[in-house]
Enzyme design. Structure first.
Site, PDB file in Angstrom:
ATOM      1  N   ARG A   9      63.308  50.574 112.949  1.00  0.00           N
ATOM      2  CA  ARG A   9      63.348  51.646 112.765  1.00  0.00           C
ATOM      3  C   ARG A   9      64.342  52.701 113.688  1.00  0.00           C
ATOM      4  O   ARG A   9      64.529  52.683 114.128  1.00  0.00           O
ATOM      5  CB  ARG A   9      62.094  52.136 113.225  1.00  0.00           C
ATOM      6  CG  ARG A   9      61.798  53.468 113.510  1.00  0.00           C
ATOM      7  CD  ARG A   9      60.458  54.047 114.157  1.00  0.00           C
ATOM      8  NE  ARG A   9      59.764  53.522 115.313  1.00  0.00           N
ATOM      9  CZ  ARG A   9      60.912  53.571 116.739  1.00  0.00           C
ATOM     10  NH1 ARG A   9      60.834  54.836 116.674  1.00  0.00           N
ATOM     11  NH2 ARG A   9      60.007  53.353 117.882  1.00  0.00           N
ATOM     12  N   HIS A  67      59.506  57.156 116.010  1.00  0.00           N
ATOM     13  CA  HIS A  67      58.545  56.473 115.669  1.00  0.00           C
ATOM     14  C   HIS A  67      57.676  58.053 114.490  1.00  0.00           C
ATOM     15  O   HIS A  67      57.625  57.225 114.235  1.00  0.00           O
ATOM     16  CB  HIS A  67      57.383  56.463 117.105  1.00  0.00           C
ATOM     17  CG  HIS A  67      56.338  56.289 116.699  1.00  0.00           C
ATOM     18  ND1 HIS A  67      56.178  54.446 115.792  1.00  0.00           N
ATOM     19  CD2 HIS A  67      55.178  56.375 116.879  1.00  0.00           C
ATOM     20  CE1 HIS A  67      54.139  54.321 115.561  1.00  0.00           C
ATOM     21  NE2 HIS A  67      54.017  55.913 116.334  1.00  0.00           N
ATOM     22  N   TYR A 126      64.364  55.533 125.457  1.00  0.00           N
ATOM     23  CA  TYR A 126      63.347  54.137 125.832  1.00  0.00           C
ATOM     24  C   TYR A 126      64.595  52.715 124.479  1.00  0.00           C
ATOM     25  O   TYR A 126      64.320  52.031 125.226  1.00  0.00           O
ATOM     26  CB  TYR A 126      62.611  53.503 125.368  1.00  0.00           C
ATOM     27  CG  TYR A 126      62.066  54.801 123.850  1.00  0.00           C
ATOM     28  CD1 TYR A 126      62.485  53.055 122.149  1.00  0.00           C
ATOM     29  CD2 TYR A 126      61.374  55.030 123.283  1.00  0.00           C
ATOM     30  CE1 TYR A 126      62.123  53.903 121.506  1.00  0.00           C
ATOM     31  CE2 TYR A 126      60.723  55.700 122.124  1.00  0.00           C
ATOM     32  CZ  TYR A 126      60.954  54.952 121.165  1.00  0.00           C
ATOM     33  OH  TYR A 126      60.990  55.337 119.842  1.00  0.00           O
TER      34      TYR A 126
END
Length: 401
Positions: A293, A297, A306
């Site tokens: 990805r 998200h 992160y």
């Protein structure tokens, strides 16, 4: 040679490391030690097209794309390019306040277009909320995908019209729906198949394990297509599983295979193989599309909190659209006129999406109360009256306007 035997004979890689990535900042040495116990080499990976756009021969899966033509290849490229443009427009529209939320598929175009084009018209699809490319392959108008995210409808299309179910927000539940539907197909004597899409995060849900159990016991004609994009929101895959995800199928008694998720030809071939197994009465298959990805998200997520830029840059070098373009150019299957025409189509799609979203009518504010009970209910009537009074209060504040 079966996929199971290929996987068994190929050295496997530890779950604490990812092919083609530089790792993640959040992984601790303890996690790596535990996740890598008993495994030291890379898992089997089906690949037919390298990131550099070179064809790779695979005796087991080449036959499923042996008859692909130059027109087919250009079609796959067009599908991915237009899907990415639609996705980018939707992201921009959300940033402009036109949509409440959007889940981008950026980087996962090959997994979705390759698997979507492997389907027959009579096959049935159970998506999550990110399968915009599969929806494109099923003939769902992309503007219809946006109604739910704008808050003007509960889905936007007729599932039976395209054999493409409504988007599923509850994580993993669609795998159970797909399994039940596939069991019904068997009872009806049909020779079609079912495919359920889900992510690596959903693979940790109990619903998915239950779907695996029922599909195996009842030999259901279903393909479980897991898009492992490496991150379940902010948790890396290595913190969810001590084995590669495709190997979980072995414990339930059906085959699993890992495919290069950024290789549209490999996704097409592997999904065709899995669907043919299902139609032939050989039961379920788990396909793990190993992809990435590249964006957030959803538009409410900030991936910079992160994961590092170096990881994303490593995967950008394996971009699914770029690798197919390289192959088209090196094989003389596409010229500049083709790319120029596609770019014009791309711009037209972007304009159409923007105009369609802004033209969507607001829903009736009271429609929510009409679809609860068929014959009405006193409590719903009371709530409707309370909501009507609430709405009227705004008119009073505006002097009755």
């Amino acid at each position: 040679m079966t996929v199971e035997s290929t996987a068994a004979r190929t050295p496997r890689r530890s779950a604490g490391s990812k092919a083609g990535t530089t790792g993640t900042k959040r992984t601790t040495s303890t996690t790596k030690k535990a996740a890598g116990a008993g495994r030291s080499a890379e898992p089997a990976l089906v690949q037919l097209l390298t990131p550099e756009g070179k064809r790779v021969k695979n005796a087991e899966f080449d036959k499923y794309v042996a008859d692909i033509t130059a027109d087919d290849l250009r079609g796959l490229y067009r599908d991915m390019v237009l899907t990415r443009r639609f996705d980018a427009e939707a992201t921009s529209l959300q940033r402009q306040g036109e949509l409440g939320l959007w889940a981008s598929l950026l980087g996962q175009e090959a997994a979705q277009i390759g698997s979507g084009r492997a389907l027959r018209d009579d096959d049935y699809v159970f998506p999550t909320y990110r399968e915009h490319g599969v929806a494109w392959c099923r003939g769902v108008d992309p503007t219809n995908l946006l109604g739910m995210f704008r808050g003007v409808n509960n889905g936007g299309w007729d599932p039976s019209g395209n054999n493409f179910h409504l988007y599923t927000i509850v994580i993993g539940s669609q795998t159970l729906h797909a399994t039940g539907y596939a069991m019904g197909i068997t009872k009806d004597g049909a020779d079609s198949a079912v495919i359920a899409y889900f992510g690596d995060g959903a693979s940790s849900q109990g619903d998915v394990a239950e779907a695996f159990t029922f599909s195996a016991v009842y030999n259901a004609p279903v393909v479980f297509f897991c898009q492992n994009n490496q991150w379940a929101i902010s948790e890396p895959t290595e913190k969810q599983s001590r084995v590669p995800l495709y190997q979980r199928a072995q414990g339930f008694g059906f085959p699993g295979v890992r495919v290069d998720g950024n290789d549209v030809l490999a996704n097409l071939a592997v999904t065709k193989w899995a669907l043919e197994r299902a139609r032939a009465g050989e039961g379920p298959t788990l396909v793990e599309a190993f992809t990435y990805r590249m964006g957030a998200h959803t538009t409410s997520d900030d991936p910079t909190r992160y994961r590092g830029d170096e990881e994303r840059l490593a995967w950008e070098a394996k971009d699914p659209i770029l690798r197919l373009r390289r192959y088209l150019e090196s094989s003389n299957h596409a010229d500049e006129a083709f790319f120029a025409e596609l770019e014009a189509e791309n711009e037209a799609l972007g304009r159409r999406v923007r105009e369609a979203v802004r033209a969507m009518p607001d829903p009736d504010h009271f429609a929510i109360f009409e679809n609860v009970y068929a014959d009405g209910h006193a409590l719903v009537d009371e709530e409707r009256a309370q909501f009507a009074a609430y709405q009227a209060s705004f008119a009073d504040e505006d002097g009755g306007k």
